[in-house]
Design a protein around this motif. Sequence first.
Motif, PDB file in Angstrom:
ATOM      1  N   GLU A 223      -7.442  37.092   2.906  1.00 42.26           N
ATOM      2  CA  GLU A 223      -8.694  36.230   2.438  1.00 42.26           C
ATOM      3  C   GLU A 223      -9.809  36.838   1.526  1.00 42.26           C
ATOM      4  O   GLU A 223     -10.061  36.181   0.457  1.00 42.26           O
ATOM      5  CB  GLU A 223      -9.339  35.500   3.740  1.00 42.26           C
ATOM      6  CG  GLU A 223      -8.458  34.812   4.582  1.00 42.26           C
ATOM      7  CD  GLU A 223      -9.277  34.123   5.873  1.00 42.26           C
ATOM      8  OE1 GLU A 223     -10.540  34.416   5.979  1.00 42.26           O
ATOM      9  OE2 GLU A 223      -8.550  33.458   6.537  1.00 42.26           O
ATOM     10  N   PHE A 224     -10.224  37.829   1.893  1.00 39.55           N
ATOM     11  CA  PHE A 224     -10.946  38.771   0.825  1.00 39.55           C
ATOM     12  C   PHE A 224     -10.382  39.087  -0.503  1.00 39.55           C
ATOM     13  O   PHE A 224     -11.043  38.844  -1.286  1.00 39.55           O
ATOM     14  CB  PHE A 224     -11.356  39.900   1.709  1.00 39.55           C
ATOM     15  CG  PHE A 224     -12.759  39.668   2.794  1.00 39.55           C
ATOM     16  CD1 PHE A 224     -13.576  38.787   2.727  1.00 39.55           C
ATOM     17  CD2 PHE A 224     -12.696  40.651   3.837  1.00 39.55           C
ATOM     18  CE1 PHE A 224     -14.449  38.599   3.728  1.00 39.55           C
ATOM     19  CE2 PHE A 224     -13.471  40.506   4.919  1.00 39.55           C
ATOM     20  CZ  PHE A 224     -14.427  39.390   4.856  1.00 39.55           C
ATOM     21  N   SER A 225      -9.271  39.450  -0.432  1.00 40.23           N
ATOM     22  CA  SER A 225      -8.448  39.799  -1.756  1.00 40.23           C
ATOM     23  C   SER A 225      -8.241  38.455  -2.520  1.00 40.23           C
ATOM     24  O   SER A 225      -8.576  38.709  -3.653  1.00 40.23           O
ATOM     25  CB  SER A 225      -7.203  40.580  -1.134  1.00 40.23           C
ATOM     26  OG  SER A 225      -6.354  39.570  -0.536  1.00 40.23           O
ATOM     27  N   GLN A 226      -8.206  37.610  -1.811  1.00 45.24           N
ATOM     28  CA  GLN A 226      -7.970  36.118  -2.675  1.00 45.24           C
ATOM     29  C   GLN A 226      -9.342  35.752  -3.179  1.00 45.24           C
ATOM     30  O   GLN A 226      -9.481  35.335  -4.408  1.00 45.24           O
ATOM     31  CB  GLN A 226      -7.509  35.188  -1.652  1.00 45.24           C
ATOM     32  CG  GLN A 226      -5.872  35.450  -1.536  1.00 45.24           C
ATOM     33  CD  GLN A 226      -5.378  34.117  -0.552  1.00 45.24           C
ATOM     34  OE1 GLN A 226      -6.062  33.311   0.348  1.00 45.24           O
ATOM     35  NE2 GLN A 226      -4.005  34.051  -0.495  1.00 45.24           N
ATOM     36  N   TYR A 227     -10.259  35.831  -2.459  1.00 45.65           N
ATOM     37  CA  TYR A 227     -11.429  35.384  -2.917  1.00 45.65           C
ATOM     38  C   TYR A 227     -12.165  36.385  -3.974  1.00 45.65           C
ATOM     39  O   TYR A 227     -12.780  35.814  -5.086  1.00 45.65           O
ATOM     40  CB  TYR A 227     -12.606  35.585  -1.688  1.00 45.65           C
ATOM     41  CG  TYR A 227     -14.083  35.369  -2.249  1.00 45.65           C
ATOM     42  CD1 TYR A 227     -14.689  34.026  -2.544  1.00 45.65           C
ATOM     43  CD2 TYR A 227     -14.907  36.458  -2.143  1.00 45.65           C
ATOM     44  CE1 TYR A 227     -16.049  33.911  -2.901  1.00 45.65           C
ATOM     45  CE2 TYR A 227     -16.363  36.357  -2.676  1.00 45.65           C
ATOM     46  CZ  TYR A 227     -16.844  35.202  -3.133  1.00 45.65           C
ATOM     47  OH  TYR A 227     -17.999  35.066  -3.539  1.00 45.65           O
ATOM     48  N   LEU A 228     -11.989  37.860  -4.060  1.00 45.40           N
ATOM     49  CA  LEU A 228     -12.363  38.597  -5.132  1.00 45.40           C
ATOM     50  C   LEU A 228     -11.439  38.744  -6.022  1.00 45.40           C
ATOM     51  O   LEU A 228     -11.645  39.488  -7.066  1.00 45.40           O
ATOM     52  CB  LEU A 228     -12.590  40.075  -4.347  1.00 45.40           C
ATOM     53  CG  LEU A 228     -13.638  40.184  -3.240  1.00 45.40           C
ATOM     54  CD1 LEU A 228     -13.712  41.631  -2.674  1.00 45.40           C
ATOM     55  CD2 LEU A 228     -14.987  39.861  -4.120  1.00 45.40           C
ATOM     56  N   GLN A 229     -10.379  37.979  -6.079  1.00 42.21           N
ATOM     57  CA  GLN A 229      -9.052  38.079  -6.907  1.00 42.21           C
ATOM     58  C   GLN A 229      -8.489  39.568  -7.442  1.00 42.21           C
ATOM     59  O   GLN A 229      -8.582  39.694  -8.414  1.00 42.21           O
ATOM     60  CB  GLN A 229      -9.490  37.415  -8.163  1.00 42.21           C
ATOM     61  CG  GLN A 229      -9.929  35.963  -8.030  1.00 42.21           C
ATOM     62  CD  GLN A 229     -10.277  35.165  -9.472  1.00 42.21           C
ATOM     63  OE1 GLN A 229     -11.151  35.594  -9.987  1.00 42.21           O
ATOM     64  NE2 GLN A 229      -9.763  34.366  -9.719  1.00 42.21           N
ATOM     65  N   ILE A 230      -8.323  40.111  -6.191  1.00 41.01           N
ATOM     66  CA  ILE A 230      -7.998  41.597  -6.284  1.00 41.01           C
ATOM     67  C   ILE A 230      -6.284  41.537  -5.644  1.00 41.01           C
ATOM     68  O   ILE A 230      -6.291  40.624  -4.761  1.00 41.01           O
ATOM     69  CB  ILE A 230      -8.578  42.680  -5.759  1.00 41.01           C
ATOM     70  CG1 ILE A 230      -9.091  42.339  -4.253  1.00 41.01           C
ATOM     71  CG2 ILE A 230      -9.917  42.843  -6.393  1.00 41.01           C
ATOM     72  CD1 ILE A 230      -9.884  43.232  -3.592  1.00 41.01           C
ATOM     73  N   PRO A 231      -5.698  42.429  -5.849  1.00 41.39           N
ATOM     74  CA  PRO A 231      -4.128  42.424  -5.139  1.00 41.39           C
ATOM     75  C   PRO A 231      -4.315  42.653  -3.732  1.00 41.39           C
ATOM     76  O   PRO A 231      -4.996  43.241  -3.169  1.00 41.39           O
ATOM     77  CB  PRO A 231      -3.565  43.578  -5.927  1.00 41.39           C
ATOM     78  CG  PRO A 231      -4.529  44.496  -6.181  1.00 41.39           C
ATOM     79  CD  PRO A 231      -5.691  43.825  -6.681  1.00 41.39           C
ATOM     80  N   TYR A 232      -3.459  41.674  -3.019  1.00 38.44           N
ATOM     81  CA  TYR A 232      -3.253  41.966  -1.520  1.00 38.44           C
ATOM     82  C   TYR A 232      -2.335  43.015  -1.237  1.00 38.44           C
ATOM     83  O   TYR A 232      -1.133  42.645  -1.849  1.00 38.44           O
ATOM     84  CB  TYR A 232      -2.980  40.375  -0.901  1.00 38.44           C
ATOM     85  CG  TYR A 232      -2.700  40.456   0.611  1.00 38.44           C
ATOM     86  CD1 TYR A 232      -3.763  41.174   1.549  1.00 38.44           C
ATOM     87  CD2 TYR A 232      -1.509  39.853   0.934  1.00 38.44           C
ATOM     88  CE1 TYR A 232      -3.196  41.100   2.736  1.00 38.44           C
ATOM     89  CE2 TYR A 232      -1.013  39.963   2.311  1.00 38.44           C
ATOM     90  CZ  TYR A 232      -1.831  40.671   2.965  1.00 38.44           C
ATOM     91  OH  TYR A 232      -1.718  40.695   4.523  1.00 38.44           O
ATOM     92  N   ILE A 233      -2.693  43.993  -0.442  1.00 37.62           N
ATOM     93  CA  ILE A 233      -1.832  44.979  -0.196  1.00 37.62           C
ATOM     94  C   ILE A 233      -1.668  45.050   1.385  1.00 37.62           C
ATOM     95  O   ILE A 233      -2.445  45.744   2.005  1.00 37.62           O
ATOM     96  CB  ILE A 233      -2.155  46.417  -0.563  1.00 37.62           C
ATOM     97  CG1 ILE A 233      -2.435  46.140  -2.306  1.00 37.62           C
ATOM     98  CG2 ILE A 233      -0.896  47.461  -0.658  1.00 37.62           C
ATOM     99  CD1 ILE A 233      -1.149  45.887  -3.123  1.00 37.62           C
ATOM    100  N   PRO A 234      -0.719  44.473   2.043  1.00 37.89           N
ATOM    101  CA  PRO A 234      -0.481  44.456   3.295  1.00 37.89           C
ATOM    102  C   PRO A 234      -0.435  45.643   4.072  1.00 37.89           C
ATOM    103  O   PRO A 234       0.074  46.737   3.476  1.00 37.89           O
ATOM    104  CB  PRO A 234       0.916  43.628   3.672  1.00 37.89           C
ATOM    105  CG  PRO A 234       1.087  42.990   2.318  1.00 37.89           C
ATOM    106  CD  PRO A 234       0.482  43.782   1.255  1.00 37.89           C
ATOM    107  N   ASP A 235      -1.212  45.821   5.068  1.00 36.45           N
ATOM    108  CA  ASP A 235      -1.522  47.065   5.903  1.00 36.45           C
ATOM    109  C   ASP A 235      -2.278  48.314   5.253  1.00 36.45           C
ATOM    110  O   ASP A 235      -2.539  49.438   5.693  1.00 36.45           O
ATOM    111  CB  ASP A 235       0.117  47.692   6.244  1.00 36.45           C
ATOM    112  CG  ASP A 235       0.980  46.871   6.946  1.00 36.45           C
ATOM    113  OD1 ASP A 235       0.659  45.909   7.807  1.00 36.45           O
ATOM    114  OD2 ASP A 235       2.275  47.054   6.454  1.00 36.45           O
TER     115      ASP A 235
END
Length: 360
Positions: A223-235
């Motif tokens: 959620e934070f990565s989508q809001y900030l438009q930064i890549p989502y890196i699981p784990d």
Amino acid sequence: MLLWLTEFLSHYVSGFSVFQYLTFRTMVSVVTALAMSLLIGPYVIERLSHYQIGQTVREDGPESHFSKAGTPTMGGALILIVILITTLAWGDLGNRYVWTVLLVTIAFGIIGWADDYLKLSRKNSRGLIARWKYFWQSVVAIIAAWFLYSTADAPAETALIVPFFKEVAIPLGIGFVILSYLMIVGMSNAVNLTDGLDGLAILPTVMVGAALGLIAYLVGHIEFSQYLQIPYIPDAGELAVFCGALIGAGLGFLWFNTYPAQVFMGDVGALALGAALGVVAVIVRHEIVLLIMGGLFVLETASVILQVASFRLTGKRIFRMAPIHHHFELKGWPEPRVIVRFWIITLVLVLVGLSTLKLR
């Protein structure tokens, strides 16, 4: 290890479930590492003094440093031991990123230990031959970079993210390995070059490590990565625990390393911590931001490169002495003034780097 224990105990006592929260475990790792450093620090310093593991001062260095000869060194081993124990205690040991960062940090620490040992045994400041030092650093960095590349599950994990732009992600392909190698080896040696005054390197390392821990938490949270438009890196968020351990261990070491230092970090600590910052930045895909936040390390390295290049090409020196912190010492700045001003510069750069998360 303690994470698994608290997870088991939470089935019987609900209060233990709080340890499943990443933010709480990160805070606990900071406190744990700080407490351990303060408790065992005096013993480590006493042992180093007992075995006469003292600093060897470079002969061409500032005269004010000659009095530091004999001060216990290799204190970075304390930092690494505390980071290792704390991360193993509170981190998720099933997380590949945690093991990657730990193994890179320890491997670079071993290289630094060899360098420090040779300096002490030979009673000079040269240590491990440069080509062998870079060879082993390169081996470790390439193995880590290739592992991260080969185990990547999404394009974002190997793309170059450009700050200040919302959708600029440059696919690197095999170039990811090259960039990762440069970041790990480059930051390792940059922190090592900065470690020339009491406390000069450790607090900037702590500040940059804290910022990377925050970034790790954000990129690992969908959620934070989508809001900030930064890549989502699981784990990747689990690296916040490692960064928390680095913060606590670093602050605990600074307690003894602040001017006038009771102990020095040595290459065993500086090479390892620099490599740790580099590999964390690679995993969370914020290499450029690391170069901004770690601008002090970049400046110190650039000053050495420029000094050497200028002297070889023209026979003249740009600075009175390199790295650049020695230049300001020879200009008459007291050592504490150089240290604190460089700390302030790092704080500003860290805030600029963090601002890139929102200014897109």
